[in-house]
Enzyme design. Sequence first.
Site, mmCIF file in Angstrom:
data_model
loop_
_atom_site.group_PDB
_atom_site.id
_atom_site.type_symbol
_atom_site.label_atom_id
_atom_site.label_comp_id
_atom_site.label_asym_id
_atom_site.label_seq_id
_atom_site.Cartn_x
_atom_site.Cartn_y
_atom_site.Cartn_z
ATOM 1 N N GLU A 26 14.318 28.097 -61.383
ATOM 2 C CA GLU A 26 13.942 26.721 -61.780
ATOM 3 C C GLU A 26 12.355 26.325 -60.795
ATOM 4 O O GLU A 26 12.192 27.524 -60.054
ATOM 5 C CB GLU A 26 14.890 25.747 -61.126
ATOM 6 C CG GLU A 26 15.370 25.982 -59.597
ATOM 7 C CD GLU A 26 15.552 24.378 -58.823
ATOM 8 O OE1 GLU A 26 14.805 23.655 -59.091
ATOM 9 O OE2 GLU A 26 16.568 24.477 -58.248
ATOM 10 N N LYS A 88 8.383 15.897 -60.505
ATOM 11 C CA LYS A 88 9.809 16.377 -60.307
ATOM 12 C C LYS A 88 10.428 15.996 -61.596
ATOM 13 O O LYS A 88 10.680 14.754 -61.969
ATOM 14 C CB LYS A 88 10.351 15.828 -59.231
ATOM 15 C CG LYS A 88 12.059 16.301 -58.985
ATOM 16 C CD LYS A 88 12.854 15.701 -57.806
ATOM 17 C CE LYS A 88 14.101 15.778 -57.902
ATOM 18 N NZ LYS A 88 14.765 14.949 -56.767
ATOM 19 N N ASP A 140 23.969 6.996 -56.696
ATOM 20 C CA ASP A 140 23.179 8.051 -56.692
ATOM 21 C C ASP A 140 23.988 9.507 -56.955
ATOM 22 O O ASP A 140 24.331 9.796 -56.019
ATOM 23 C CB ASP A 140 22.364 8.396 -55.278
ATOM 24 C CG ASP A 140 21.127 9.389 -55.635
ATOM 25 O OD1 ASP A 140 21.092 10.105 -56.580
ATOM 26 O OD2 ASP A 140 20.218 9.468 -54.680
ATOM 27 N N SER A 142 23.427 12.996 -59.165
ATOM 28 C CA SER A 142 22.420 13.874 -59.699
ATOM 29 C C SER A 142 22.662 14.003 -61.368
ATOM 30 O O SER A 142 23.754 14.120 -61.671
ATOM 31 C CB SER A 142 22.148 15.138 -59.106
ATOM 32 O OG SER A 142 21.291 15.919 -59.930
ATOM 33 N N ALA A 143 21.550 14.131 -61.873
ATOM 34 C CA ALA A 143 21.514 14.274 -63.491
ATOM 35 C C ALA A 143 21.988 15.752 -63.873
ATOM 36 O O ALA A 143 22.399 16.336 -64.777
ATOM 37 C CB ALA A 143 20.284 14.052 -64.147
ATOM 38 N N ASP A 144 22.090 16.616 -62.667
ATOM 39 C CA ASP A 144 22.420 18.199 -62.728
ATOM 40 C C ASP A 144 23.943 18.107 -62.997
ATOM 41 O O ASP A 144 24.164 19.126 -63.779
ATOM 42 C CB ASP A 144 22.283 18.867 -61.368
ATOM 43 C CG ASP A 144 20.705 18.855 -60.781
ATOM 44 O OD1 ASP A 144 19.848 18.573 -61.698
ATOM 45 O OD2 ASP A 144 20.693 19.464 -59.730
ATOM 46 N N LYS A 161 24.766 21.485 -50.278
ATOM 47 C CA LYS A 161 24.797 21.033 -48.874
ATOM 48 C C LYS A 161 25.068 19.767 -48.612
ATOM 49 O O LYS A 161 25.492 18.950 -49.569
ATOM 50 C CB LYS A 161 23.096 20.943 -48.522
ATOM 51 C CG LYS A 161 22.244 20.544 -49.590
ATOM 52 C CD LYS A 161 20.769 20.731 -48.594
ATOM 53 C CE LYS A 161 20.050 22.012 -48.798
ATOM 54 N NZ LYS A 161 19.749 22.274 -50.047
HETATM 55 N N1 PSU Z 1 19.112 21.116 -53.663
HETATM 56 C C1 PSU Z 1 18.482 22.079 -53.102
HETATM 57 N N2 PSU Z 1 17.241 22.406 -53.093
HETATM 58 C C2 PSU Z 1 16.561 21.711 -54.144
HETATM 59 C C3 PSU Z 1 17.304 20.915 -54.882
HETATM 60 C C4 PSU Z 1 18.469 20.573 -54.672
HETATM 61 O O1 PSU Z 1 19.194 22.449 -51.964
HETATM 62 O O2 PSU Z 1 15.359 22.430 -54.360
HETATM 63 C C5 PSU Z 1 16.497 20.266 -56.266
HETATM 64 C C6 PSU Z 1 16.914 20.874 -57.391
HETATM 65 O O3 PSU Z 1 15.798 21.305 -58.173
HETATM 66 C C7 PSU Z 1 17.832 19.940 -57.927
HETATM 67 C C8 PSU Z 1 17.061 18.753 -57.680
HETATM 68 O O4 PSU Z 1 17.895 20.079 -59.283
HETATM 69 O O5 PSU Z 1 16.744 18.863 -56.225
HETATM 70 C C9 PSU Z 1 18.217 17.624 -57.726
HETATM 71 O O6 PSU Z 1 17.611 16.536 -57.166
HETATM 72 P P1 PSU Z 1 18.330 14.898 -57.672
HETATM 73 O O7 PSU Z 1 19.336 15.074 -56.700
HETATM 74 O O8 PSU Z 1 17.319 14.143 -57.584
HETATM 75 O O9 PSU Z 1 18.781 15.202 -58.852
HETATM 76 MN MN MN Z 2 19.456 10.982 -57.726
#
Ligand code: PSU
Ligand code: MN
Length: 302
Positions: A26, A88, A140, A142-144, A161
């Site tokens: 990524e 991002k 909140d 994540s879309a992940d 984490k």
């Molecule tokens: N967690 C980490 N390092 C990162 C990310 C998450 O330890 O770099 C990044 C990854 O790209 C992950 C994104 O997909 O943050 C998630 O962001 P959000 O929580 O806004 O979906």
């Molecule tokens: Mn988020």
Amino acid sequence: MYENILKISPKVKAALEAGKPVIALESTIISHGMPYPQNVETALRCEEMARKNGAEPATIAVIGGKLCAGLTEEEIDYLGREGTKVTKASRRDLPMLIAKKADGATTVAATMIIAAMAGIKVFATGGIGGVHRGAETTMDISADLEEMAQTPVAVVCAGAKSILDLGLTLEYLETKGVPVLGYKTKELPAFYTPHSGFAVDYRLDTPEEFAAAISAQREMGYPGGMLITNPIPEEFAMPKDVIDSAIERALKEADEQGIKGKETTPFLLARVCELTGGDSLASNIQLVLNNVRLAAQIAAAM
Ligand code: PSU
Ligand code: MN
């Protein structure tokens, strides 16, 4: 398929056509996850590590509105130097970046989408996004996690984490039917440390076993990927009390400063790095390399 929007680099294309192992990497981790120049150095070391373990690396990003699988060194350097000035890009951002011919550094979710379009089944990163602490009021999440439920890519990470609520993250993945697997461990790793106190669904001990699980999931033809968690090697782990207090303080500052939405994860990562005097960055680099090695071995076993 996708001729107008997808751009696969010559090396990645050749490897895919020859049926050779390929892994996705990524790019939000480059622009928003680490400071310059360690971000660029790490991205290039990851590519080297993949090749050394028999897989062609496809670092993924959006460049000039094209969904790119496989970047040049210049493109990686550009994303690293621009840092947080680059968008991002998660799932919701991709249509606008394509339409505006803009650049974006892809999160785990967006990287999975582009990997799947290119035909790449295994992806290595550091940590994934998840259910944030306090999500019961902020929502909140994540879309992940949704992506893991619908896109057929196996993601190798070092767990999550504790900026996240690990228990709720696991519940969410269970609801969505995403298998959470541990490499040589029954315990979910907590990114900077190998131990979270939470259990994974299954422990597997060899790259071949992961390859078999991925093939079985693909054979069933149902959507979704799986989460392969790989503990940070003990010698690179952070002392638990040091990392816990840095995370607590970063969370408190984020709250005081009203940090919200997509800014949250990059803010917390940067503050934790500063508060540990760069020690967390050193751990972060090592765990990513460790994940790339395992992902390459899994891709090679498939
Ligand atoms: N967690 C980490 N390092 C990162 C990310 C998450 O330890 O770099 C990044 C990854 O790209 C992950 C994104 O997909 O943050 C998630 O962001 P959000 O929580 O806004 O979906
Ligand atoms: Mn988020």
